[in-house]
Design a protein around this motif. Structure first.
Motif, PDB file in Angstrom:
ATOM      1  N   GLU A   1       0.811  -1.225   0.000  1.00 29.19           N
ATOM      2  CA  GLU A   1       0.000   0.000   0.000  1.00 29.19           C
ATOM      3  C   GLU A   1       0.842   1.271   0.000  1.00 29.19           C
ATOM      4  N   ALA A   2       2.157   1.128  -0.017  1.00 29.58           N
ATOM      5  CA  ALA A   2       3.029   2.305   0.050  1.00 29.58           C
ATOM      6  C   ALA A   2       2.852   3.198  -1.168  1.00 29.58           C
ATOM      7  N   ASP A   3       2.869   4.511  -0.921  1.00 30.48           N
ATOM      8  CA  ASP A   3       2.755   5.517  -1.982  1.00 30.48           C
ATOM      9  C   ASP A   3       4.158   5.817  -2.492  1.00 30.48           C
ATOM     10  N   VAL A   4       4.541   5.188  -3.608  1.00 30.11           N
ATOM     11  CA  VAL A   4       5.900   5.301  -4.135  1.00 30.11           C
ATOM     12  C   VAL A   4       5.854   5.751  -5.590  1.00 30.11           C
ATOM     13  N   ARG A   5       6.673   6.749  -5.911  1.00 38.53           N
ATOM     14  CA  ARG A   5       6.816   7.205  -7.296  1.00 38.53           C
ATOM     15  C   ARG A   5       8.298   7.276  -7.654  1.00 38.53           C
ATOM     16  N   CYS A   6       8.575   7.228  -8.947  1.00 37.13           N
ATOM     17  CA  CYS A   6       9.957   7.279  -9.426  1.00 37.13           C
ATOM     18  C   CYS A   6      10.181   8.510 -10.289  1.00 37.13           C
ATOM     19  N   GLU A   7      11.333   9.137 -10.098  1.00 36.93           N
ATOM     20  CA  GLU A   7      11.801  10.219 -10.965  1.00 36.93           C
ATOM     21  C   GLU A   7      13.103   9.722 -11.572  1.00 36.93           C
ATOM     22  N   ASP A   8      13.072   9.368 -12.851  1.00 39.24           N
ATOM     23  CA  ASP A   8      14.251   8.752 -13.448  1.00 39.24           C
ATOM     24  C   ASP A   8      14.745   9.483 -14.694  1.00 39.24           C
ATOM     25  N   ALA A   9      14.505  10.799 -14.729  1.00 41.58           N
ATOM     26  CA  ALA A   9      14.946  11.595 -15.880  1.00 41.58           C
ATOM     27  C   ALA A   9      16.138  12.476 -15.557  1.00 41.58           C
ATOM     28  N   SER A  10      16.723  12.318 -14.386  1.00 35.62           N
ATOM     29  CA  SER A  10      17.799  13.216 -13.953  1.00 35.62           C
ATOM     30  C   SER A  10      19.113  12.470 -13.815  1.00 35.62           C
ATOM     31  N   THR A  11      20.207  13.217 -13.844  1.00 35.04           N
ATOM     32  CA  THR A  11      21.531  12.612 -13.736  1.00 35.04           C
ATOM     33  C   THR A  11      22.393  13.237 -12.636  1.00 35.04           C
ATOM     34  N   ASP A  12      21.866  14.247 -11.929  1.00 36.54           N
ATOM     35  CA  ASP A  12      22.628  14.831 -10.823  1.00 36.54           C
ATOM     36  C   ASP A  12      21.662  15.343  -9.766  1.00 36.54           C
ATOM     37  N   THR A  13      22.214  15.792  -8.642  1.00 37.17           N
ATOM     38  CA  THR A  13      21.394  16.184  -7.494  1.00 37.17           C
ATOM     39  C   THR A  13      20.480  17.363  -7.814  1.00 37.17           C
ATOM     40  N   LEU A  14      20.992  18.343  -8.533  1.00 40.93           N
ATOM     41  CA  LEU A  14      20.174  19.502  -8.873  1.00 40.93           C
ATOM     42  C   LEU A  14      18.999  19.097  -9.755  1.00 40.93           C
ATOM     43  N   GLU A  15      19.245  18.278 -10.765  1.00 35.46           N
ATOM     44  CA  GLU A  15      18.152  17.799 -11.620  1.00 35.46           C
ATOM     45  C   GLU A  15      17.181  16.942 -10.830  1.00 35.46           C
ATOM     46  N   ASN A  16      17.698  16.115  -9.909  1.00 29.46           N
ATOM     47  CA  ASN A  16      16.826  15.336  -9.026  1.00 29.46           C
ATOM     48  C   ASN A  16      15.776  16.226  -8.384  1.00 29.46           C
ATOM     49  N   LEU A  17      16.251  17.309  -7.783  1.00 29.43           N
ATOM     50  CA  LEU A  17      15.372  18.177  -7.016  1.00 29.43           C
ATOM     51  C   LEU A  17      14.455  19.005  -7.900  1.00 29.43           C
ATOM     52  N   ARG A  18      14.982  19.477  -9.011  1.00 30.02           N
ATOM     53  CA  ARG A  18      14.141  20.261  -9.919  1.00 30.02           C
ATOM     54  C   ARG A  18      13.007  19.392 -10.479  1.00 30.02           C
ATOM     55  N   ASN A  19      13.326  18.171 -10.883  1.00 27.21           N
ATOM     56  CA  ASN A  19      12.299  17.278 -11.411  1.00 27.21           C
ATOM     57  C   ASN A  19      11.333  16.836 -10.316  1.00 27.21           C
ATOM     58  N   ALA A  20      11.858  16.644  -9.112  1.00 31.05           N
ATOM     59  CA  ALA A  20      10.987  16.286  -7.994  1.00 31.05           C
ATOM     60  C   ALA A  20       9.990  17.399  -7.708  1.00 31.05           C
ATOM     61  N   ARG A  21      10.455  18.632  -7.758  1.00 30.31           N
ATOM     62  CA  ARG A  21       9.566  19.776  -7.538  1.00 30.31           C
ATOM     63  C   ARG A  21       8.430  19.779  -8.563  1.00 30.31           C
ATOM     64  N   ASP A  22       8.761  19.469  -9.810  1.00 30.83           N
ATOM     65  CA  ASP A  22       7.732  19.428 -10.851  1.00 30.83           C
ATOM     66  C   ASP A  22       6.760  18.272 -10.621  1.00 30.83           C
ATOM     67  N   LEU A  23       7.290  17.109 -10.229  1.00 28.05           N
ATOM     68  CA  LEU A  23       6.435  15.952 -10.002  1.00 28.05           C
ATOM     69  C   LEU A  23       5.506  16.147  -8.805  1.00 28.05           C
ATOM     70  N   LEU A  24       6.002  16.799  -7.785  1.00 27.20           N
ATOM     71  CA  LEU A  24       5.188  17.017  -6.589  1.00 27.20           C
ATOM     72  C   LEU A  24       4.066  18.008  -6.830  1.00 27.20           C
ATOM     73  N   GLY A  25       4.260  18.919  -7.772  1.00 25.77           N
ATOM     74  CA  GLY A  25       3.219  19.897  -8.075  1.00 25.77           C
ATOM     75  C   GLY A  25       2.882  20.731  -6.859  1.00 25.77           C
ATOM     76  N   PRO A  26       1.582  20.882  -6.543  1.00 27.26           N
ATOM     77  CA  PRO A  26       1.181  21.694  -5.381  1.00 27.26           C
ATOM     78  C   PRO A  26       1.769  21.187  -4.068  1.00 27.26           C
ATOM     79  N   ASP A  27       2.052  19.867  -4.010  1.00 31.28           N
ATOM     80  CA  ASP A  27       2.616  19.302  -2.784  1.00 31.28           C
ATOM     81  C   ASP A  27       4.034  19.786  -2.522  1.00 31.28           C
TER      82      ASP A  27
END
Length: 204
Positions: free
Chosen positions: A101-127
């Protein structure tokens, strides 16, 4: 510019950033204080395999998700052939008892820490406006926190390892991380000072 700042400060600027990096790595807690979403940072796979540092990160995230309820966002793209870091992480978690039942999503379009966070921000949206917890190795957390805050994320840090263990390998990593944080901080302030918006936009 960073080298000039270090020289003009007689090395004290670098020493300050290094000591702050060590302090954050040492005092990072093992669970979030307020966040409901965990961002788990990936790590380069070794011939497709997950190394000990990555296992520690995954083990911490798994323990927290079991305590729950936490949403989990796995970060990390392809840094070689085969699975992305995020996909390898999900596979490991499923093999080691990830609750169905865990709420798990993947962000696999990034190659470094900054891209990780930028893409995560987009995926999270309002959250993304809510507090998040950054889960990673202790030596990596100061950089993660610095970048998250530069992107406007309300973030706290969670350490993978129970404590900071002193050894030569860790010292090298802390030196490199402190140098990166110094370069990032000086570069961002210089870009703001001279009005170089393109440089500022890269980390905001």
């Amino acid at each position: 510019m960073t080298a000039l700042a270090v020289v003009l400060s007689g090395g004290l600027l670098w020493l300050y950033v290094f000591l702050r990096t060590v302090h954050l790595a040492r005092v990072a807690p093992l669970r979030p204080r307020a966040a409901a979403t965990l961002l788990l940072f990936g790590k380069r796979l070794d011939a497709g395999a997950i190394d000990a540092d990555y296992v520690a990160r995954l083990s911490r995230a798994l323990a927290l998700v079991r305590e729950g309820p936490y949403a989990l966002l796995l970060l990390g793209g392809h840094t070689g052939a085969g699975l992305s870091e995020a996909a390898a992480a999900l596979q490991w978690l499923q093999q080691h008892g990830l609750p169905t039942e865990a709420d798990v999503r993947c962000e696999d379009a990034s190659t470094d820490t900054l891209e990780n966070l930028r893409n995560a921000r987009d995926l999270l949206g309002p959250d993304a406006a809510e507090r998040i917890a950054l889960v990673s190795s202790r030596y990596h957390l100061p950089r993660c926190l610095m970048l998250a805050r530069s992107l406007g994320l309300d973030a706290e840090i969670v350490a993978a390892e129970p404590r900071l263990r002193g050894n030569a390998s860790l010292l090298v990593r802390l030196v490199l991380e402190a140098s990166y944080c110094l370069w990032l901080g000086v570069g961002r302030r210089w870009a703001q000072l001279i009005g170089h918006q393109r440089m500022v936009d890269r980390v905001t």
